[in-house]
Design a protein around this motif. Structure first.
Motif, PDB file in Angstrom:
ATOM      1  N   UNK A 134     -16.629   3.032  -0.151  1.00 39.64           N
ATOM      2  CA  UNK A 134     -15.964   1.834  -0.697  1.00 39.64           C
ATOM      3  C   UNK A 134     -14.776   1.421   0.174  1.00 39.64           C
ATOM      4  N   UNK A 135     -13.911   2.384   0.494  1.00 38.80           N
ATOM      5  CA  UNK A 135     -12.742   2.074   1.325  1.00 38.80           C
ATOM      6  C   UNK A 135     -13.191   1.620   2.710  1.00 38.80           C
ATOM      7  N   UNK A 136     -14.198   2.315   3.257  1.00 40.73           N
ATOM      8  CA  UNK A 136     -14.685   1.949   4.586  1.00 40.73           C
ATOM      9  C   UNK A 136     -15.221   0.534   4.621  1.00 40.73           C
ATOM     10  N   UNK A 137     -15.991   0.159   3.603  1.00 37.59           N
ATOM     11  CA  UNK A 137     -16.515  -1.209   3.554  1.00 37.59           C
ATOM     12  C   UNK A 137     -15.378  -2.220   3.472  1.00 37.59           C
ATOM     13  N   UNK A 138     -14.386  -1.929   2.632  1.00 40.36           N
ATOM     14  CA  UNK A 138     -13.233  -2.839   2.496  1.00 40.36           C
ATOM     15  C   UNK A 138     -12.479  -2.948   3.818  1.00 40.36           C
TER      16      UNK A 138
ATOM     17  N   UNK B 295     -15.365   6.715   5.252  1.00 36.70           N
ATOM     18  CA  UNK B 295     -14.569   5.566   5.715  1.00 36.70           C
ATOM     19  C   UNK B 295     -15.078   5.089   7.068  1.00 36.70           C
ATOM     20  N   UNK B 296     -15.396   6.056   7.944  1.00 41.00           N
ATOM     21  CA  UNK B 296     -15.820   5.708   9.305  1.00 41.00           C
ATOM     22  C   UNK B 296     -17.135   4.935   9.299  1.00 41.00           C
ATOM     23  N   UNK B 297     -18.193   5.527   8.712  1.00 38.00           N
ATOM     24  CA  UNK B 297     -19.465   4.810   8.790  1.00 38.00           C
ATOM     25  C   UNK B 297     -19.531   3.638   7.816  1.00 38.00           C
ATOM     26  N   UNK B 298     -18.693   3.673   6.761  1.00 40.20           N
ATOM     27  CA  UNK B 298     -18.634   2.533   5.851  1.00 40.20           C
ATOM     28  C   UNK B 298     -18.059   1.298   6.521  1.00 40.20           C
ATOM     29  N   UNK B 299     -17.088   1.517   7.402  1.00 37.19           N
ATOM     30  CA  UNK B 299     -16.467   0.375   8.094  1.00 37.19           C
ATOM     31  C   UNK B 299     -17.462  -0.324   9.000  1.00 37.19           C
ATOM     32  N   UNK B 300     -18.462   0.420   9.501  1.00 38.83           N
ATOM     33  CA  UNK B 300     -19.484  -0.208  10.342  1.00 38.83           C
ATOM     34  C   UNK B 300     -20.328  -1.189   9.534  1.00 38.83           C
ATOM     35  N   UNK B 301     -20.577  -0.858   8.258  1.00 37.49           N
ATOM     36  CA  UNK B 301     -21.294  -1.786   7.380  1.00 37.49           C
ATOM     37  C   UNK B 301     -20.462  -3.047   7.128  1.00 37.49           C
ATOM     38  N   UNK B 302     -19.205  -2.805   6.718  1.00 34.73           N
ATOM     39  CA  UNK B 302     -18.381  -3.932   6.279  1.00 34.73           C
ATOM     40  C   UNK B 302     -17.949  -4.844   7.402  1.00 34.73           C
ATOM     41  N   UNK B 303     -17.925  -4.324   8.632  1.00 31.69           N
ATOM     42  CA  UNK B 303     -17.407  -5.114   9.749  1.00 31.69           C
ATOM     43  C   UNK B 303     -18.180  -6.385  10.004  1.00 31.69           C
ATOM     44  N   UNK B 304     -19.444  -6.412   9.602  1.00 32.72           N
ATOM     45  CA  UNK B 304     -20.254  -7.600   9.876  1.00 32.72           C
ATOM     46  C   UNK B 304     -19.882  -8.773   8.974  1.00 32.72           C
TER      47      UNK B 304
ATOM     48  N   UNK C 267     -23.904   2.765   0.474  1.00 32.44           N
ATOM     49  CA  UNK C 267     -23.475   1.581   1.219  1.00 32.44           C
ATOM     50  C   UNK C 267     -24.466   0.441   1.087  1.00 32.44           C
ATOM     51  N   UNK C 268     -25.757   0.770   1.061  1.00 35.69           N
ATOM     52  CA  UNK C 268     -26.763  -0.286   0.887  1.00 35.69           C
ATOM     53  C   UNK C 268     -26.587  -0.953  -0.467  1.00 35.69           C
ATOM     54  N   UNK C 269     -26.346  -0.127  -1.493  1.00 41.09           N
ATOM     55  CA  UNK C 269     -26.140  -0.661  -2.841  1.00 41.09           C
ATOM     56  C   UNK C 269     -24.846  -1.474  -2.909  1.00 41.09           C
ATOM     57  N   UNK C 270     -23.810  -0.994  -2.235  1.00 39.93           N
ATOM     58  CA  UNK C 270     -22.530  -1.692  -2.256  1.00 39.93           C
ATOM     59  C   UNK C 270     -22.586  -3.015  -1.503  1.00 39.93           C
ATOM     60  N   UNK C 271     -23.376  -3.060  -0.438  1.00 35.96           N
ATOM     61  CA  UNK C 271     -23.323  -4.225   0.436  1.00 35.96           C
ATOM     62  C   UNK C 271     -24.283  -5.341   0.051  1.00 35.96           C
ATOM     63  N   UNK C 272     -25.506  -5.010  -0.331  1.00 34.98           N
ATOM     64  CA  UNK C 272     -26.455  -6.089  -0.624  1.00 34.98           C
ATOM     65  C   UNK C 272     -26.134  -6.842  -1.913  1.00 34.98           C
ATOM     66  N   UNK C 273     -26.053  -6.151  -3.088  1.00 39.20           N
ATOM     67  CA  UNK C 273     -25.796  -6.923  -4.319  1.00 39.20           C
ATOM     68  C   UNK C 273     -24.369  -7.475  -4.390  1.00 39.20           C
ATOM     69  N   UNK C 274     -23.426  -6.803  -3.749  1.00 41.17           N
ATOM     70  CA  UNK C 274     -22.026  -7.196  -3.898  1.00 41.17           C
ATOM     71  C   UNK C 274     -21.497  -7.986  -2.715  1.00 41.17           C
ATOM     72  N   UNK C 275     -22.392  -8.551  -1.929  1.00 41.47           N
ATOM     73  CA  UNK C 275     -21.919  -9.236  -0.727  1.00 41.47           C
ATOM     74  C   UNK C 275     -21.004 -10.416  -1.070  1.00 41.47           C
ATOM     75  N   UNK C 276     -21.273 -11.084  -2.196  1.00 37.74           N
ATOM     76  CA  UNK C 276     -20.415 -12.194  -2.598  1.00 37.74           C
ATOM     77  C   UNK C 276     -19.002 -11.741  -2.912  1.00 37.74           C
ATOM     78  N   UNK C 277     -18.891 -10.550  -3.539  1.00 41.01           N
ATOM     79  CA  UNK C 277     -17.571  -9.998  -3.856  1.00 41.01           C
ATOM     80  C   UNK C 277     -16.802  -9.661  -2.588  1.00 41.01           C
ATOM     81  N   UNK C 278     -17.496  -9.027  -1.642  1.00 39.39           N
ATOM     82  CA  UNK C 278     -16.838  -8.699  -0.371  1.00 39.39           C
ATOM     83  C   UNK C 278     -16.412  -9.970   0.363  1.00 39.39           C
ATOM     84  N   UNK C 279     -17.212 -11.002   0.225  1.00 38.66           N
ATOM     85  CA  UNK C 279     -16.861 -12.254   0.886  1.00 38.66           C
ATOM     86  C   UNK C 279     -15.553 -12.823   0.351  1.00 38.66           C
TER      87      UNK C 279
END
Length: 500
Positions: free
Chosen positions: A28-32, A68-77, A370-382
């Protein structure tokens, strides 16, 4: 212990409620962190290093940092696609075609293929690590002081030559890192070095304070100065799941990106940034429609995003098996292990199998999270990209200062933190890469100890480093790579001069 039994033990560790919670928090922190421009994974792990003192279990602390490290790679895009601002360095190349896709109303497809490619590549990278890491660790058991010295020096020099645009600047940073690591008591003679009469310096600089200052505060100061403005297209995210045409165009790009990222990630200094750039170049080269790159080609998103995630997984191999951190983020995890009294290297799998296999197993679980966090919640991250950095920065600085002081209870650490923060800011302004400095600071004691032990073995002769086969091969390998890169640089300059 064979691989299957080790992996089972790893899942028994990773599936405990506490470790599952910290793996989720790390993801979660890594994606953020990846989503928010201004803080990269190295800076965030550096800022959170004091938290490792409060976590009792070493494996739990490393699971958090790895997440945090590999999560940030997901969120960086996300910011690369929606704002044309990379959340971290490895996502720079994603801006080129990802933002164009967003402008054409296909932000959802770009975000979706980035998340799926990241999941596939990250999982394949972990499978590769599961299969190869024990073999590498077994081979490394035959290393003596000369081999350890050669390996550490070659790793450092590779990091210098590959991690930045200027080799000279990288060498300066490496030398400065070794010098800072030498401050304090000589481990053999017990004499004080470079302390200049300052009592607090007799024990040397604290790595956590240095990392928090150079990476954490330095990044924040620089981020506050630079205007982070972008034309957000969050209202046009649209359908996230890729179409059949998108799948057909992306599947080979994901495969190629995965392989490129995995092998580059193993090389010290390689890492996610170089792998994403290499993947983009390869995709453009092999494409039947190279003119579409830069105009919204989905392969230009799928390949680099797969590559940087595969590299983030495979970069754990040299850390866990050889004790060599290949980039700044891994150096922070290296430091976290040392803080918990664990020395990474070939003996880790024998002495601490729970950490070795537990971290690998947690990465399988973290990738699914991370897949669960990123695909359904992409609008939230945006929506998260709308939070002004000027609001977050003062809060982060406050907690950074508290964290630094809490380690030893010394006001001197606060002064050091501010000093290293200003130094990190200047490095960013002058375009110096801080990675070689941190790697040299971490590896400095190992390089010094291995060299002095080797010279004691040889009676003071440096020939020991080329007399032993493995050491000679390592030095020869670096010589070939250095000569090859120098020749490539000269060739590129001659081409540039010829075209101007």
């Amino acid at each position: 212990m064979d691989i299957f039994a080790g992996l089972l033990q790893g899942f028994s560790v990773a599936l405990t409620p506490t470790n599952l919670l910290f793996a989720f928090l790390g993801a979660l922190i890594g994606t953020a962190v990846g989503v928010l421009p201004g803080l990269g994974p190295a800076a965030t792990i550096a800022l959170l290093l004091p938290a490792t003192y409060a976590i009792d279990s070493p494996v739990t602390a490393i699971i958090l940092m790895a997440g945090i490290f590999y999560g940030s790679m997901y969120g960086g895009s996300t910011t690369s696609i929606l704002l044309n601002l990379p959340g971290e360095a490895a996502s720079v190349v994603t801006c080129i075609d990802g933002y164009k896709m967003a402008q054409k109303g296909r932000a959802g497809a770009a975000l979706g293929i980035a998340a799926i490619g990241s999941f596939v590549a990250g999982t394949v990278g972990i499978v590769g690590m599961t299969l190869f890491a024990p073999t590498v660790a077994q081979f490394a058991l035959s290393f003596g002081p000369p081999e350890k010295f050669s390996l550490a020096v070659v790793g450092l020099l590779l990091a210098v030559t590959l991690s930045g645009s200027s080799v000279v600047k990288g060498l300066v940073m490496m030398a400065l890192g070794l010098l800072l690591a030498a401050v304090g008591l000589d481990p053999i003679s017990g004499k004080t070095r470079f302390a200049f009469g300052v009592t607090e310096l007799q024990s040397g600089f604290d790595f956590v304070t240095l990392a928090m200052g150079v990476f954490g505060l330095g990044e924040i100061f620089y981020g506050l100065e630079t205007a982070m403005k972008g034309d957000a297209v969050t209202a046009k995210v649209g359908q996230v799941w890729p179409t059949m045409a998108d799948w057909a165009a992306s599947r080979m790009a994901i495969l190629r990106g995965t392989l490129i990222g995995f092998f580059i990630g193993v090389i010290p200094g390689g890492g996610a940034v170089i792998s994403s750039l290499a993947s983009y170049a390869v995709e453009k080269k092999v494409s039947k429609h190279p003119e579409e790159f830069g105009q919204g080609a989905i392969e230009g998103v799928a390949g680099p995003e797969s590559a940087n995630n595969a590299a983030s997984s495979s970069s754990f191999i040299p850390l866990l098996t050889l004790g060599i951190p290949g980039n700044a983020s891994i150096a922070m995890i290296f430091a976290a292990l040392l803080i918990k009294g664990v020395t990474p290297g070939p003996f880790l799998i024998q002495e601490h199998p729970d950490i070795f296999w537990g971290v690998i197993a947690s990465m399988y679980l973290g990738n699914v999270m991370l897949l669960v966090l990123n695909l359904p919640l992409v609008g939230l991250w945006a929506q998260l990209v709308r939070v002004p950095f000027g609001i977050m920065a003062p809060v982060i600085i406050l907690f950074t200062a508290i964290g630094s002081y809490s380690i030893q209870g010394q006001v001197f650490d606060i002064y050091s933190l501010v000093g290293f923060g200003l130094f990190g800011y200047l490095l960013r302004k002058l375009k110096f890469e801080a990675g070689p400095l941190v790697l040299a600071f971490v590896l400095g004691p190992m390089v010094e100890g291995a060299m002095r032990q080797s010279l004691l073995m040889s009676g003071g002769s440096f020939a020991i480093f080329v007399d032993r086969p493995i050491s000679m091969v390592l030095i020869g390998l670096f010589a070939v790579l250095a000569i090859g890169q120098s020749a490539l640089t000269v060739r590129q300059k001659l081409r540039t001069q010829a075209t101007t």
